[in-house]
Design a protein around this motif. Structure first.
Motif, PDB file in Angstrom:
ATOM      1  N   PHE A 134      46.590  46.041  43.604  1.00 27.84           N
ATOM      2  CA  PHE A 134      46.985  45.057  44.696  1.00 27.84           C
ATOM      3  C   PHE A 134      45.694  44.208  45.180  1.00 27.84           C
ATOM      4  O   PHE A 134      45.826  43.170  45.468  1.00 27.84           O
ATOM      5  CB  PHE A 134      47.626  45.915  45.928  1.00 27.84           C
ATOM      6  CG  PHE A 134      49.049  46.204  45.393  1.00 27.84           C
ATOM      7  CD1 PHE A 134      49.935  45.221  45.429  1.00 27.84           C
ATOM      8  CD2 PHE A 134      49.452  47.603  45.195  1.00 27.84           C
ATOM      9  CE1 PHE A 134      51.355  45.790  45.083  1.00 27.84           C
ATOM     10  CE2 PHE A 134      50.444  47.923  44.769  1.00 27.84           C
ATOM     11  CZ  PHE A 134      51.672  47.123  44.884  1.00 27.84           C
ATOM     12  N   TYR A 135      44.429  44.977  45.444  1.00 26.87           N
ATOM     13  CA  TYR A 135      43.221  44.410  45.481  1.00 26.87           C
ATOM     14  C   TYR A 135      42.732  43.454  44.567  1.00 26.87           C
ATOM     15  O   TYR A 135      42.367  42.313  44.878  1.00 26.87           O
ATOM     16  CB  TYR A 135      42.302  45.373  45.837  1.00 26.87           C
ATOM     17  CG  TYR A 135      42.584  46.178  47.425  1.00 26.87           C
ATOM     18  CD1 TYR A 135      42.359  45.690  48.259  1.00 26.87           C
ATOM     19  CD2 TYR A 135      42.686  47.502  47.188  1.00 26.87           C
ATOM     20  CE1 TYR A 135      42.712  46.335  49.747  1.00 26.87           C
ATOM     21  CE2 TYR A 135      43.120  48.442  48.284  1.00 26.87           C
ATOM     22  CZ  TYR A 135      42.984  47.645  49.602  1.00 26.87           C
ATOM     23  OH  TYR A 135      43.444  48.533  50.688  1.00 26.87           O
ATOM     24  N   LYS A 136      42.803  43.849  43.353  1.00 27.29           N
ATOM     25  CA  LYS A 136      42.183  43.180  42.018  1.00 27.29           C
ATOM     26  C   LYS A 136      42.954  41.844  42.010  1.00 27.29           C
ATOM     27  O   LYS A 136      42.393  40.906  41.486  1.00 27.29           O
ATOM     28  CB  LYS A 136      42.471  43.973  41.041  1.00 27.29           C
ATOM     29  CG  LYS A 136      41.183  44.906  40.906  1.00 27.29           C
ATOM     30  CD  LYS A 136      41.478  45.945  39.317  1.00 27.29           C
ATOM     31  CE  LYS A 136      40.400  46.849  39.268  1.00 27.29           C
ATOM     32  NZ  LYS A 136      40.373  47.516  38.032  1.00 27.29           N
ATOM     33  N   SER A 137      44.245  41.738  42.325  1.00 26.17           N
ATOM     34  CA  SER A 137      45.127  40.613  42.198  1.00 26.17           C
ATOM     35  C   SER A 137      45.281  39.866  43.305  1.00 26.17           C
ATOM     36  O   SER A 137      45.957  38.839  43.303  1.00 26.17           O
ATOM     37  CB  SER A 137      46.507  40.819  41.544  1.00 26.17           C
ATOM     38  OG  SER A 137      47.073  41.805  42.445  1.00 26.17           O
ATOM     39  N   ALA A 138      44.649  40.065  44.500  1.00 28.21           N
ATOM     40  CA  ALA A 138      44.908  39.432  45.651  1.00 28.21           C
ATOM     41  C   ALA A 138      44.486  38.073  45.516  1.00 28.21           C
ATOM     42  O   ALA A 138      43.544  37.842  44.900  1.00 28.21           O
ATOM     43  CB  ALA A 138      44.036  40.380  46.722  1.00 28.21           C
ATOM     44  N   HIS A 139      45.119  37.243  46.345  1.00 29.77           N
ATOM     45  CA  HIS A 139      44.801  35.942  46.377  1.00 29.77           C
ATOM     46  C   HIS A 139      45.214  35.050  47.432  1.00 29.77           C
ATOM     47  O   HIS A 139      46.208  35.541  47.967  1.00 29.77           O
ATOM     48  CB  HIS A 139      45.061  35.090  45.071  1.00 29.77           C
ATOM     49  CG  HIS A 139      46.368  35.027  44.895  1.00 29.77           C
ATOM     50  ND1 HIS A 139      47.006  36.139  44.355  1.00 29.77           N
ATOM     51  CD2 HIS A 139      47.406  34.141  44.828  1.00 29.77           C
ATOM     52  CE1 HIS A 139      48.565  35.789  43.974  1.00 29.77           C
ATOM     53  NE2 HIS A 139      48.723  34.480  44.557  1.00 29.77           N
TER      54      HIS A 139
END
Length: 339
Positions: free
Chosen positions: A160-165
């Motif tokens: 969820f952090y890696k794909s946060a935008h």
């Protein structure tokens, strides 16, 4: 370090346990799990977990019992407490981390009886009764909602952090009816589907297995083809594709959406213990990071108003509030406390 992680019953509690054991093992520690034969504990950890040993004791919730049922539940907790005490001794446990839920009671009380340091993570804005009882005796009490918590946050999967935008334009909405299907959310999705289609807004909808066929048939009557699921393990990927979510306000989903920067319209489950879902969502609303409305006639009009809102402002605040590495900070706190 030898750690015991205890608690569960629901996915919100167990996801924290999952994050904690992964971090503990990555730092070279050994962890055991003590949960219950009731709830979802076995589903999560009976097989293929990172715990060195897992134990499921015969306990049930106490708060929701009445009369003789409450006495029977307390007796089960006492018997489980004796077993948990023996397990802590057998494994030479140096610290116990409670993630809440009724299944945390035996090992939590066992830790206090053995003078083993107890650590607690509270997942909701309304502190559960067990956690409230144990809080004065805990080495650390961690909450994403309390200002005096030494660590603020909720352990979330790294994806969820890696794909946060940052969300800027509303192109896709995801309706999260949950694994069982929240009828209020499913009905809202169906009632606005044609309007969203006319605006060129795509719909992703997890309707829940129990309500899937009804929802599928209703979309077919509307002549719409949407991305519809009963249950799916691909939620992280689906949430990443969305610019706005409509969801219940359980702690795990709420903080996953927060970590990913996805603004949400929360419709709290009205029968949650202590009305905690409403208070979880209220925390988000009070910090101007999302929206909330109770089930009722105002849902559709409130939702349509949100379509005209500034998504970028909400998404930016979510991303700035979200705290990474919460599980790492929690395990480091245990390490430092028991040196």
């Amino acid at each position: 370090m030898k750690l015991c992680i205890t608690g569960g019953g629901t996915g919100g509690h167990l996801m924290i346990a999952e994050a904690l054991v992964a971090e503990a093992v990555s730092r070279g520690h050994e962890a055991i799990f003590i949960g219950s034969t009731k709830g979802q504990d076995r589903k999560y950890f009976e097989f293929n977990s990172q715990f060195s040993h897992v134990y499921f004791l015969q306990t049930t919730g106490v708060v929701n019992q009445k009369g003789l049922g409450k006495l029977k539940a307390l007796w089960k907790v006492f018997l489980a407490f004796l077993k948990a005490r023996a397990l802590l001794k057998k494994h030479k446990v140096q610290a116990v981390y409670s993630v809440g839920g009724f299944s945390a009671a035996p090992a939590s009380f066992a830790s206090l009886s053995r003078f083993t340091p107890l650590f607690i993570h509270e997942q909701n804005a309304v502190t559960g009764r067990l956690n409230a009882l144990l809080k004065p005796y805990a080495k650390s009490f961690i909450s994403a909602y309390e200002d005096d918590s030494k660590i603020k946050g909720y352990p979330i999967k790294e994806i969820f952090y890696k794909s946060a935008h940052k969300r800027q334009n509303l192109k896709t909405i995801i309706f999260l009816g949950g694994s069982h299907g929240a009828k209020a959310i499913n009905d809202l999705a169906l009632s606005v589907a044609l309007e969203l289609d006319s605006r060129g807004i795509a719909i992703i909808h997890q309707a829940g297995e129990a309500d899937y066929e009804r929802v599928r048939d209703e979309y077919e009557k509307l002549g719409l083809r949407i991305e519809l699921y009963g249950f799916t393990k691909e939620l992280p990927e689906l949430i990443t594709k969305a610019d706005l979510a409509v969801s219940r306000a359980g702690a795990s989903t709420l903080w996953e959406l927060t970590a990913n920067g996805c603004p949400a319209f929360y419709i709290p489950y009205p029968y949650a213990a202590g009305d905690h879902q409403y208070h979880n969502a209220k925390f988000i609303v009070d910090n101007e990071m999302g929206w909330c409305e109770r089930e009722g006639e105002q849902l559709k009009s409130k939702f349509l108003d949100i379509l005209e809102s500034d998504l970028e402002q909400k998404s930016t605040k979510l991303l700035s509030y979200s705290s990474k590495d919460v599980a790492e900070k929690m395990i480091k706190d245990v390490e430092e406390s028991i040196k």
